[in-house]
Write a protein that holds these residues in place. Structure first.
Motif, short mmCIF file in Angstrom:
data_model
loop_
_atom_site.label_atom_id
_atom_site.label_comp_id
_atom_site.label_asym_id
_atom_site.label_seq_id
_atom_site.Cartn_x
_atom_site.Cartn_y
_atom_site.Cartn_z
N VAL A 39 -12.47 -3.17 7.67
CA VAL A 39 -12.55 -2.10 6.58
C VAL A 39 -13.81 -2.28 6.06
O VAL A 39 -14.23 -3.51 5.62
CB VAL A 39 -11.50 -2.30 5.84
CG1 VAL A 39 -11.45 -1.24 4.37
CG2 VAL A 39 -10.12 -2.21 6.50
N GLU A 99 0.82 -1.21 0.01
CA GLU A 99 0.04 0.07 0.00
C GLU A 99 0.91 1.19 0.00
O GLU A 99 1.75 1.54 0.89
CB GLU A 99 -0.77 -0.24 1.43
CG GLU A 99 -1.88 1.10 1.31
CD GLU A 99 -2.86 0.88 2.51
OE1 GLU A 99 -3.86 0.42 2.45
OE2 GLU A 99 -2.29 1.48 3.84
N LEU A 119 1.07 4.95 0.53
CA LEU A 119 0.48 6.31 1.52
C LEU A 119 1.23 7.51 1.03
O LEU A 119 2.49 7.58 1.15
CB LEU A 119 0.82 6.13 2.94
CG LEU A 119 -0.11 4.75 3.55
CD1 LEU A 119 0.96 3.59 3.75
CD2 LEU A 119 -0.48 5.28 4.72
N THR A 146 -1.98 11.72 -4.78
CA THR A 146 -2.54 10.69 -5.04
C THR A 146 -2.55 11.02 -6.72
O THR A 146 -2.53 9.65 -7.45
CB THR A 146 -4.07 10.32 -4.48
OG1 THR A 146 -4.71 11.67 -4.46
CG2 THR A 146 -3.86 9.92 -2.93
N THR A 170 -12.87 6.14 -1.13
CA THR A 170 -11.88 6.45 -0.20
C THR A 170 -10.76 5.42 -0.49
O THR A 170 -9.57 5.57 0.18
CB THR A 170 -12.58 5.58 1.10
OG1 THR A 170 -12.83 4.21 0.67
CG2 THR A 170 -13.76 6.50 1.51
N TYR A 171 -10.63 4.66 -1.54
CA TYR A 171 -9.43 3.90 -1.49
C TYR A 171 -9.09 3.44 -3.09
O TYR A 171 -10.27 3.64 -3.84
CB TYR A 171 -9.46 2.37 -0.85
CG TYR A 171 -8.40 1.71 -0.47
CD1 TYR A 171 -7.39 2.20 0.27
CD2 TYR A 171 -7.96 0.75 -1.30
CE1 TYR A 171 -6.15 1.44 0.50
CE2 TYR A 171 -6.81 -0.13 -1.05
CZ TYR A 171 -5.69 0.48 -0.10
OH TYR A 171 -4.89 -0.32 0.24
N THR A 172 -7.83 3.55 -3.51
CA THR A 172 -7.52 3.08 -5.03
C THR A 172 -6.95 1.81 -4.76
O THR A 172 -5.85 1.52 -4.08
CB THR A 172 -6.59 4.34 -5.69
OG1 THR A 172 -7.19 5.33 -5.64
CG2 THR A 172 -6.28 3.74 -6.81
N GLN A 173 -7.21 0.96 -5.71
CA GLN A 173 -6.40 -0.52 -5.74
C GLN A 173 -5.53 -0.46 -7.17
O GLN A 173 -6.07 -0.03 -8.19
CB GLN A 173 -7.27 -1.40 -5.89
CG GLN A 173 -8.02 -1.65 -4.49
CD GLN A 173 -8.69 -2.90 -4.42
OE1 GLN A 173 -8.99 -3.24 -3.00
NE2 GLN A 173 -8.90 -3.82 -5.50
N GLY A 206 -2.59 -0.96 -3.02
CA GLY A 206 -3.67 0.07 -3.10
C GLY A 206 -2.58 1.36 -2.70
O GLY A 206 -1.80 1.47 -2.58
N MET A 240 -3.52 5.11 -0.56
CA MET A 240 -4.48 5.87 0.65
C MET A 240 -3.87 7.18 0.80
O MET A 240 -2.53 7.33 0.90
CB MET A 240 -4.51 4.97 1.98
CG MET A 240 -5.45 5.73 2.96
SD MET A 240 -5.64 4.88 4.48
CE MET A 240 -4.25 5.18 5.34
#
Length: 254
Positions: free
Chosen positions: A228, A143, A145, A149, A169-172, A182, A184
């Motif tokens: 989650v 992931e 961070l 983004t 809320t999240y990108t994969q 992902g 964040m």
């Protein structure tokens, strides 16, 4: 569905650069039942391969210079380290070390994306990468961070050809329809001095039990076991030496 074997463009290796390699080896040996196998025979002085049931899982290595933090580094598989390093630079990233050979094991590059998140490239020869993915005690998810983004969404597909599956809320990140990681956004809850970074998640049979065990071994529980929404149960931990990692349930499909 997740990637369950080393794939070009996907995560293939994790390395713990440590101010106290002995403490790191003891901690992960207790937590994940990893065994230490010295790598000096390959000319990698102080480098230790960590194995689980005979499969190579990760490595622990001493810090190489002043200013290098104790941290996990995620490597991504490439077919040509030199060409991929050129892609990193062309996309606005930085090449921090290499390309260079590691005896007969492979060729590596240490790089950073435009926001400063560090990662590595690995062109395999004798060492394909981890021998196990998404099984208890093995790497399962990575992931990013970051505070940028949009920049990351442009950079990583340009370098690796990743697919991007965003939500509110999240990108994969994925490859050919298989997800492996992902992204964040770092918000005001993250200290402003904390740079962007890649976070490895290791698969476990029991997230709550692993987090409790890690705490009893001297780790800090940065995020207690949390379910989650529409996702798995996860926890984020900082080992006794200072490196951050996550855990999530083995077999979870995302």
């Amino acid at each position: 569905m997740k990637i369950n074997e080393v794939t070009v463009g996907g995560p293939c290796w994790v390395e713990h650069a440590s101010a106290d390699p002995g403490a790191a080896k003891r901690f992960y040996g207790e937590l994940f039942a990893w065994r230490a196998e010295a790598g000096e025979s390959h000319g990698t002085d102080g480098y230790t391969f960590m194995t689980l049931d005979g499969a190579t899982i990760a490595a622990v290595t001493p810090l190489e210079g002043e200013g290098q933090p104790t941290a996990w580094t995620v490597s991504f598989a490439v077919t040509d380290a030199d060409a991929s390093a050129a892609k990193v630079a062309a996309a606005g990233g930085s090449v921090l070390a290499g390309p260079a050979d590691v005896s007969d094991l492979g060729r590596f590059v240490v790089a950073a994306d435009p926001s400063g998140a560090v990662f590595a490239l690995w062109q395999a020869r004798g060492l394909p990468g981890v021998g196990l993915l998404n099984a208890p005690g093995a790497l399962g998810w990575v992931e990013l961070l970051t505070r940028d983004t949009a920049g990351a969404t442009a950079f990583y597909p340009a370098v690796f050809g990743w697919t991007v599956n965003p939500s509110d809320t999240y990108t994969q990140w994925g490859l050919a329809g298989l997800d492996f990681g992902g992204m964040m956004a770092m918000d005001e809850n993250f200290p402003p001095q904390l740079p962007p970074y890649w976070l490895p998640y290791f698969a476990v049979a029991d997230v709550d039990g692993t987090a409790f065990r890690a705490g009893s071994l001297g780790a800090d529980v940065l995020m207690p076991p949390t379910s989650v929404p529409d996702g798995p149960r996860i926890a984020v931990l900082r080992d006794p030496v200072g490196a951050v990692f996550g855990v999530y349930p083995a077999g979870t499909e995302g």
